[in-house]
Enzyme design. Structure first.
Site, PDB file in Angstrom:
ATOM      1  N   ASP A  65      37.100 -29.177   6.538  1.00 29.22           N
ATOM      2  CA  ASP A  65      37.148 -28.757   5.147  1.00 29.22           C
ATOM      3  C   ASP A  65      37.497 -29.951   4.257  1.00 29.22           C
ATOM      4  OD1 ASP A  65      37.401 -27.434   2.769  1.00 29.22           O
ATOM      5  OD2 ASP A  65      38.606 -25.792   3.586  1.00 29.22           O
ATOM      6  N   ASP A  66      36.569 -30.361   3.417  1.00 30.08           N
ATOM      7  CA  ASP A  66      36.768 -31.463   2.461  1.00 30.08           C
ATOM      8  C   ASP A  66      36.877 -32.844   3.135  1.00 30.08           C
ATOM      9  OD1 ASP A  66      36.909 -29.304   0.759  1.00 30.08           O
ATOM     10  OD2 ASP A  66      38.898 -29.739  -0.034  1.00 30.08           O
ATOM     11  N   CYS A  84      33.710 -24.586  -0.996  1.00 31.74           N
ATOM     12  CA  CYS A  84      33.978 -23.862   0.259  1.00 31.74           C
ATOM     13  C   CYS A  84      33.176 -22.597   0.515  1.00 31.74           C
ATOM     14  CB  CYS A  84      35.449 -23.490   0.327  1.00 31.74           C
ATOM     15  SG  CYS A  84      36.509 -24.892   0.622  1.00 31.74           S
ATOM     16  N   ARG A 103      29.986 -22.182   3.336  1.00 27.50           N
ATOM     17  CA  ARG A 103      30.100 -21.402   4.579  1.00 27.50           C
ATOM     18  C   ARG A 103      29.012 -20.328   4.668  1.00 27.50           C
ATOM     19  NH1 ARG A 103      35.538 -23.029   6.186  1.00 27.50           N
ATOM     20  NH2 ARG A 103      35.639 -24.752   4.708  1.00 27.50           N
ATOM     21  N   LYS A 126      39.355 -21.380   9.254  1.00 30.09           N
ATOM     22  CA  LYS A 126      39.202 -20.834   7.897  1.00 30.09           C
ATOM     23  C   LYS A 126      37.914 -20.028   7.786  1.00 30.09           C
ATOM     24  CE  LYS A 126      38.539 -22.610   3.221  1.00 30.09           C
ATOM     25  NZ  LYS A 126      38.880 -23.708   2.305  1.00 30.09           N
ATOM     26  N   HIS A 133      36.966 -17.622   4.628  1.00 30.65           N
ATOM     27  CA  HIS A 133      36.619 -17.764   3.208  1.00 30.65           C
ATOM     28  C   HIS A 133      35.294 -17.110   2.805  1.00 30.65           C
ATOM     29  CE1 HIS A 133      37.702 -20.454  -0.489  1.00 30.65           C
ATOM     30  NE2 HIS A 133      37.907 -19.144  -0.668  1.00 30.65           N
ATOM     31  N   SER A 151      41.418 -20.362   1.382  1.00 30.00           N
ATOM     32  CA  SER A 151      41.899 -21.752   1.399  1.00 30.00           C
ATOM     33  C   SER A 151      43.414 -21.838   1.573  1.00 30.00           C
ATOM     34  CB  SER A 151      41.495 -22.470   0.112  1.00 30.00           C
ATOM     35  OG  SER A 151      40.108 -22.608   0.071  1.00 30.00           O
ATOM     36  N   HIS A 174      41.595 -30.093   3.781  1.00 29.67           N
ATOM     37  CA  HIS A 174      41.783 -29.487   2.453  1.00 29.67           C
ATOM     38  C   HIS A 174      43.275 -29.554   2.129  1.00 29.67           C
ATOM     39  CE1 HIS A 174      41.940 -26.331  -0.606  1.00 29.67           C
ATOM     40  NE2 HIS A 174      40.616 -26.230  -0.596  1.00 29.67           N
ATOM     41  N   ASP A 207      32.390 -29.147   5.254  1.00 28.69           N
ATOM     42  CA  ASP A 207      31.842 -28.137   4.317  1.00 28.69           C
ATOM     43  C   ASP A 207      31.465 -28.713   2.965  1.00 28.69           C
ATOM     44  OD1 ASP A 207      34.454 -28.532   3.317  1.00 28.69           O
ATOM     45  OD2 ASP A 207      34.617 -26.450   2.648  1.00 28.69           O
ATOM     46  N   ASN A 208      32.008 -29.866   2.633  1.00 23.89           N
ATOM     47  CA  ASN A 208      31.687 -30.560   1.370  1.00 23.89           C
ATOM     48  C   ASN A 208      32.417 -31.896   1.381  1.00 23.89           C
ATOM     49  OD1 ASN A 208      33.664 -27.962   0.253  1.00 23.89           O
ATOM     50  ND2 ASN A 208      34.461 -30.030   0.027  1.00 23.89           N
ATOM     51  N   LYS A 260      33.637 -33.748  -3.688  1.00 23.11           N
ATOM     52  CA  LYS A 260      33.623 -32.279  -3.709  1.00 23.11           C
ATOM     53  C   LYS A 260      33.356 -31.709  -5.107  1.00 23.11           C
ATOM     54  CE  LYS A 260      36.872 -28.434  -3.019  1.00 23.11           C
ATOM     55  NZ  LYS A 260      38.025 -27.983  -2.231  1.00 23.11           N
TER      56      LYS A 260
HETATM   57 MG    MG Z   1      35.911 -27.412   1.239  1.00 27.23          MG
END
Ligand code: MG
Length: 472
Positions: free
Chosen positions: A34-35, A74, A78, A131, A133, A156, A234, A286-287, A307
């Protein structure tokens, strides 16, 4: 060894391993950070974060340099990965709120078909660890979308912040600033049950890893799909005792080095159980990095912004595929996206992706197996329900942008900006004025895509708004 010869060699060793294989279909493991930024791994040029397990994974596997997350934030990212569709088609993008929040009532619609559901055609065991989300209420949890079980946090890790808790961002100028997990009232869930609240995030990466390893051990005789979606890096950042204060990069480095350890645990488990030649593992994000958090955010390397933006730094993510005996090692400089996992996994497992709806997923298996090229030659960059940019071949045209360090600020462009991503990876030199024909071509391509997605809007528009509605 050249790539063709290498793929022949891999094919032959694949034949040998197929004879001893427990089943014909490969297992799939998706490790989804994540991130995590494009420049945060040693194999993608990071000089200060140590990632030996990922380095080895990249050497033995395939490093993809032009791989895109479905969306720069996010929830929609996903949704795109799991369904093989741009999130505009399944309502998981919102201009009003961006992502789902603890007070949102909605989630990924039931009518959507996920990779887990497709793999159930062949009785894969399926696990969602980490995660989610895509809706935290019981009717939206992973078990309703083809997963046998779920262990993780439903949204998150910075949400449900306790009133009066310190401002995390204010501390992030200090690379070693360490937060208190009690400031974030995020639940840890085991299926539908909240087993811990707030989740002790100090040990969360470690506990996801242990649960993932257990799942692999329990399913060594049958095909399985493990979706391991780390909630790190994240913000707020947390690392377990063993990693805290170790990296010269500070806490962000500690967090990535723990994720690297986690990857090592998963790959070592596969090797130990002799499942390495029967499994395809993907590591990606994810980004891009969340730049506004200073030293607690990652790096996009040579890419512009991060992001929440549709610059390359927002959506081009560090990606490694690994599948000893199946995937010839090397660097793949062709395009791919998390949206393509649906068609690719369906192809490799000989299952069927949905055909009753518009799909955006390309089968990457020729590029993965070394038998041909990636069929993806285009990418559409969506952002909170708007098509902001389009890429075809090396050319990318922006219609609207977001501010690099604060992506909630929109930048309306007076005229589109054109970049050549091979000659200008950092999107620094707008060449729209000297290439009006390319601008025209990409403008039309974007218009066609808008039309192609617009017909899903009337039915989705109604679904789209409630999905992000306040619960109260
Ligand atoms: Mg993210």
């Amino acid at each position: 060894m050249n790539r063709k010869l290498l793929s022949l060699f891999v094919l032959l060793s694949g034949v040998v391993s197929a004879v001893t294989a427990k089943h014909h279909e490969p297992n799939f493991v998706v490790i989804f950070c994540d991130d995590l930024g494009y420049g945060d791994l040693r194999s993608f040029g990071n000089p200060t974060i140590k990632t030996p397990h990922l380095d080895r994974m990249a050497e033995e596997g395939q490093k993809w340099t032009q791989f895109y997350s479905a969306d720069p934030i996010c929830t929609p990212s996903r949704a795109g990965l799991l369904t093989g569709r741009y999130p505009i088609r399944n309502g998981m993008t919102s201009a009003a709120r961006g992502v789902l929040f603890p007070d949102s009532s909605g989630g990924l619609p039931q009518e959507e078909v996920t990779i887990a559901e497709v793999l159930k055609q062949k009785d894969y065991a399926t696990a969602a660890v980490g995660k989610w989300h895509l809706g935290h209420l019981p009717q939206h949890l992973p078990m309703t979308q083809g997963f046998d079980f779920y262990y993780g946090i439903p949204y998150s890790n910075d949400m449900a912040k306790i009133k009066g808790a310190p401002n995390y961002r204010a501390g992030t100028g200090d690379p070693d600033y360490y937060p208190d997990f009690n400031d974030f009232d995020v639940p840890l869930m085991d299926n539908e049950t909240e087993i811990e609240k707030p989740a002790d995030q100090n040990t969360i990466s470690k506990r996801y890893t242990e649960r993932a390893v257990k799942f692999i051990e329990e399913n060594q005789e049958n095909p399985f799909f493990l979706y391991l979606a780390h909630s790190m890096p994240h913000i707020p950042l947390f690392a377990s005792e063993q990693f805290r204060g170790k990296s010269i990069r500070g806490l962000y480095g500690d967090v990535i080095e723990e994720i690297d350890w986690s990857v090592g645990q998963v790959l070592d488990t596969l090797r130990r159980l002799k499942l390495d030649t029967e499994t395809i593992v993907l590591f990606t994000s994810d980004n891009g990095p969340w730049l506004v958090f200073n030293t607690h955010g990652g790096s996009a390397g040579p890419l512009r912004a991060g992001k929440g933006t549709n610059f390359e730094g927002g959506q081009r993510v560090p990606t490694i595929f690994w599948g000893p005996g199946r995937l010839p090692p090397g660097v793949v400089d062709q395009m791919g996206s998390t949206i393509d996992l649906m068609a690719t996994f369906a192809s490799l497992s000989e299952t069927k992706a949905p055909t009753d709806r518009k799909m955006d997923s390309y089968d990457l298996s020729p590029a993965l197996l070394g038998t041909g090229d990636s069929p993806r030659n285009e990418f559409f960059y969506w952002n909170t329900g708007e098509l902001n940019a389009v890429r075809a071949g090396p050319w990318k045209l922006h219609f609207e942008q977001r501010e690099a360090r604060n992506y909630s600020r929109r930048i309306k462009l007076e005229k589109p900006e054109l970049y050549h991503l091979e000659k200008d990876i950092s999107e620094a030199h707008d060449v729209a004025d000297t290439h009006p024909d390319i601008v025209e071509y990409l403008t039309q391509k974007a218009e066609m895509h808008r039309r192609h997605t617009a017909d899903s809007l009337p039915e989705q528009l109604g679904a789209r708004i409630p999905n992000f509605q306040y619960r109260r």
